[in-house]
Design a protein around this motif. Structure first.
Motif, mmCIF file in Angstrom:
data_model
loop_
_atom_site.group_PDB
_atom_site.id
_atom_site.type_symbol
_atom_site.label_atom_id
_atom_site.label_comp_id
_atom_site.label_asym_id
_atom_site.label_seq_id
_atom_site.Cartn_x
_atom_site.Cartn_y
_atom_site.Cartn_z
ATOM 1 N N ASP A 135 3.203 -8.868 -5.337
ATOM 2 C CA ASP A 135 3.579 -10.146 -4.862
ATOM 3 C C ASP A 135 3.852 -10.296 -3.448
ATOM 4 O O ASP A 135 4.346 -9.276 -2.980
ATOM 5 C CB ASP A 135 4.362 -10.848 -5.907
ATOM 6 N N PRO A 136 4.116 -11.570 -2.831
ATOM 7 C CA PRO A 136 4.805 -11.259 -1.475
ATOM 8 C C PRO A 136 6.294 -10.938 -1.536
ATOM 9 O O PRO A 136 7.180 -11.182 -2.143
ATOM 10 C CB PRO A 136 4.695 -12.851 -1.282
ATOM 11 N N VAL A 137 6.503 -10.195 -0.341
ATOM 12 C CA VAL A 137 7.803 -9.708 -0.388
ATOM 13 C C VAL A 137 8.402 -9.891 1.042
ATOM 14 O O VAL A 137 7.835 -9.906 2.030
ATOM 15 C CB VAL A 137 7.728 -8.063 -0.357
ATOM 16 N N ARG A 138 9.550 -10.536 1.081
ATOM 17 C CA ARG A 138 10.115 -10.793 2.211
ATOM 18 C C ARG A 138 11.138 -9.865 2.904
ATOM 19 O O ARG A 138 11.923 -9.050 2.466
ATOM 20 C CB ARG A 138 10.990 -12.132 2.074
ATOM 21 N N THR A 139 11.030 -9.605 4.265
ATOM 22 C CA THR A 139 11.958 -8.775 4.956
ATOM 23 C C THR A 139 12.298 -9.633 6.318
ATOM 24 O O THR A 139 11.821 -10.711 6.573
ATOM 25 C CB THR A 139 11.026 -7.400 5.568
ATOM 26 N N GLN A 140 12.988 -8.978 7.268
ATOM 27 C CA GLN A 140 13.302 -9.453 8.396
ATOM 28 C C GLN A 140 12.114 -9.837 9.325
ATOM 29 O O GLN A 140 12.167 -10.643 10.268
ATOM 30 C CB GLN A 140 14.076 -8.398 9.073
ATOM 31 N N PHE A 141 10.901 -9.317 8.860
ATOM 32 C CA PHE A 141 9.590 -9.524 9.944
ATOM 33 C C PHE A 141 8.885 -10.683 9.439
ATOM 34 O O PHE A 141 8.044 -10.938 10.020
ATOM 35 C CB PHE A 141 8.717 -8.122 10.036
ATOM 36 N N GLY A 142 9.178 -11.145 8.078
ATOM 37 C CA GLY A 142 8.351 -12.338 7.730
ATOM 38 C C GLY A 142 7.722 -11.607 6.307
ATOM 39 O O GLY A 142 8.659 -11.062 5.454
ATOM 40 N N TRP A 143 6.738 -12.128 5.758
ATOM 41 C CA TRP A 143 6.254 -12.004 4.330
ATOM 42 C C TRP A 143 5.121 -11.075 4.248
ATOM 43 O O TRP A 143 4.084 -11.242 5.029
ATOM 44 C CB TRP A 143 5.961 -13.333 3.535
ATOM 45 N N HIS A 144 5.255 -9.977 3.399
ATOM 46 C CA HIS A 144 4.259 -8.840 3.361
ATOM 47 C C HIS A 144 3.670 -9.113 1.930
ATOM 48 O O HIS A 144 4.211 -9.282 0.768
ATOM 49 C CB HIS A 144 4.971 -7.587 3.384
ATOM 50 N N ILE A 145 2.554 -8.559 1.675
ATOM 51 C CA ILE A 145 1.418 -8.388 0.661
ATOM 52 C C ILE A 145 1.231 -6.766 1.006
ATOM 53 O O ILE A 145 0.620 -6.327 2.019
ATOM 54 C CB ILE A 145 0.406 -9.357 0.428
ATOM 55 N N ILE A 146 1.583 -6.060 0.099
ATOM 56 C CA ILE A 146 1.491 -4.585 0.021
ATOM 57 C C ILE A 146 0.651 -3.940 -0.877
ATOM 58 O O ILE A 146 0.542 -4.487 -2.110
ATOM 59 C CB ILE A 146 2.938 -4.132 -0.082
ATOM 60 N N THR A 147 -0.140 -3.142 -0.616
ATOM 61 C CA THR A 147 -0.844 -2.102 -1.537
ATOM 62 C C THR A 147 -0.612 -0.663 -1.128
ATOM 63 O O THR A 147 -0.477 -0.284 0.052
ATOM 64 C CB THR A 147 -2.400 -2.715 -1.578
ATOM 65 N N VAL A 148 -1.011 -0.012 -2.107
ATOM 66 C CA VAL A 148 -0.797 1.654 -1.788
ATOM 67 C C VAL A 148 -2.199 2.567 -2.337
ATOM 68 O O VAL A 148 -2.594 2.034 -3.400
ATOM 69 C CB VAL A 148 0.486 1.965 -2.311
ATOM 70 N N GLU A 149 -2.254 3.513 -1.501
ATOM 71 C CA GLU A 149 -3.104 4.408 -2.234
ATOM 72 C C GLU A 149 -2.171 5.617 -2.430
ATOM 73 O O GLU A 149 -1.688 6.177 -1.582
ATOM 74 C CB GLU A 149 -4.414 4.865 -1.087
ATOM 75 N N VAL A 150 -2.383 6.148 -3.845
ATOM 76 C CA VAL A 150 -1.275 7.228 -4.132
ATOM 77 C C VAL A 150 -2.439 8.344 -4.543
ATOM 78 O O VAL A 150 -3.240 8.546 -5.080
ATOM 79 C CB VAL A 150 -0.639 6.922 -5.288
ATOM 80 N N THR A 151 -2.045 9.725 -3.856
ATOM 81 C CA THR A 151 -2.612 11.005 -4.024
ATOM 82 C C THR A 151 -1.636 11.864 -4.641
ATOM 83 O O THR A 151 -0.522 12.106 -4.147
ATOM 84 C CB THR A 151 -2.812 11.694 -2.691
ATOM 85 N N PRO A 152 -2.097 12.104 -6.016
ATOM 86 C CA PRO A 152 -1.000 13.058 -6.906
ATOM 87 C C PRO A 152 -0.854 14.146 -6.458
ATOM 88 O O PRO A 152 -1.745 14.687 -5.547
ATOM 89 C CB PRO A 152 -1.793 12.866 -8.119
ATOM 90 N N ALA A 153 0.349 14.844 -6.701
ATOM 91 C CA ALA A 153 0.349 16.485 -6.212
ATOM 92 C C ALA A 153 -0.650 17.093 -6.789
ATOM 93 O O ALA A 153 -1.390 17.022 -7.834
ATOM 94 C CB ALA A 153 1.912 16.760 -6.854
ATOM 95 N N SER A 154 -0.925 18.144 -5.938
ATOM 96 C CA SER A 154 -2.252 19.141 -6.367
ATOM 97 C C SER A 154 -1.697 20.516 -5.767
ATOM 98 O O SER A 154 -0.874 20.832 -5.137
ATOM 99 C CB SER A 154 -3.397 18.615 -5.890
ATOM 100 N N THR A 155 -2.700 21.354 -6.229
ATOM 101 C CA THR A 155 -2.708 22.609 -5.671
ATOM 102 C C THR A 155 -4.047 23.039 -5.024
ATOM 103 O O THR A 155 -5.112 22.900 -5.708
ATOM 104 C CB THR A 155 -2.275 23.875 -6.723
#
Length: 325
Positions: free
Chosen positions: A265-285
């Motif tokens: 959801d929208p996140v407020r910081t000192q820079f404005g309003w952010h919508i964030i998504t992430v790409e997660v790479t799991p630990a591996s060998t």
């Protein structure tokens, strides 16, 4: 690339493979106090004399190179000059040792006129766009002659051939690599990674409007169209890999809580309003088959360096009583 791009380490300084023995060489190779040296001779290596004139020329070349690079150079009698003189002499001594050892090596270490010509041609092509005139100007500015350049190249080629000859029997097999892989498992563990994208806007109303439309499939497109963060917007909102402590706390709190592909959801910081998504790479060998080539390459190189260092130390010890300053 300008003519000065051919830096001192490439041509104007003798990059001796034996250079690891330079530090303390006067004590390590010097077998006398030099009192029996004839006038005008500053050192003798075996039956090869090094004249004061040759040492002065080497120092003048170093001075010219320093001036080309805008660096200071100590004046004779001034602070630091004795160290420059000593290092220049040690380099000349090592050059003689390389010559003698290459002769002892014989055919495997012999450098031909054709090899020197070809290497000089590569140097001129790579650093002077093939212009012999620019190369000659560089040599003049460096107080080097074409013969000096050929001697430098010859010595460098000798070093390479000596290294190859001394280490020719060193091996590191696939079986050795497997053993290394098993004994150093931590080296091949890849930490979990997290890459973030965001869309930054000025108001919550605008953020709410975008959040209602955004999906994983159109996130990059909406970032390019709407985000006020121009740097990341051009990359579809991509901020690259992130780690804790890099970003403002409000952003991080959400970015490190999201699951792979989830949109905030929208996140407020000192820079404005952010919508964030992430790409997660799991630990591996990293699998052994994938790591094997790199292991063999790096460990073989280390084994060859160790073998050469052992040989170098033996050679310097042998020359100790045959070198006089």
């Amino acid at each position: 690339m300008t003519r000065n791009a051919l830096t001192a380490p490439r041509l104007a300084v003798l990059l001796l493979v034996l250079a690891a023995g330079v530090i303390g060489l006067a004590a390590g190779c010097g077998g006398g106090d030099g009192s029996d040296l004839p006038d005008g001779v500053v050192a003798r290596v075996g039956d090869a004399a090094i004249a004061e004139e040759e040492l002065s020329k080497a120092i003048d070349q170093q001075r010219a190179q320093a001036e080309q690079q805008g660096a200071s150079f100590p004046e004779e009698g001034g602070e630091g000059y004795d160290q420059v003189r000593r290092q220049a002499l040690e380099t000349l001594v090592l050059q003689r040792i390389v010559d003698f050892e290459a002769r002892k090596c014989g055919t495997p270490c012999r450098v031909t006129k054709r090899e020197i010509d070809e290497e000089l041609g590569r140097i001129v092509e790579a650093n002077f766009q093939g212009s012999d005139e620019d190369f000659e100007e560089f040599l003049r500015d460096s107080q080097l002659t074409r013969a000096d350049a050929r001697d430098i190249v010859r010595n460098q080629l000798q070093q390479t051939k000596l290294f190859e000859h001394v280490t020719r029997g060193v091996r590191f097999t696939a079986a050795d690599a497997k053993e290394y892989y098993e004994e150093n498992a931590d080296e091949f563990r890849v930490e979990a990674g997290r890459r973030a994208r965001h869309i930054l806007v000025e108001t919550k109303a605008e953020a709410d409007r975008i959040r209602a439309r955004v999906t994983p499939e159109n996130f990059a497109e909406l970032a390019r169209e709407n985000s006020t963060d121009e740097g990341s917007a051009a990359q579809g909102g991509d901020l690259g890999p992130i780690q804790r402590g890099q970003l403002v706390p409000e952003f991080e709190e959400v970015a490190f809580r999201l699951r792979d592909g989830e949109i905030s959801d929208p996140v407020r910081t000192q820079f404005g309003w952010h919508i964030i998504t992430v790409e997660v790479t799991p630990a591996s060998t990293t699998p052994f088959e994938q790591a094997r080539g790199g292991i063999i390459s790096s460990q073989l190189a280390q084994a060859r360096q160790a073998e050469f260092a052992r040989w170098r130390d033996e050679v310097l010890a042998e020359w100790q009583d045959r070198t006089v300053y």
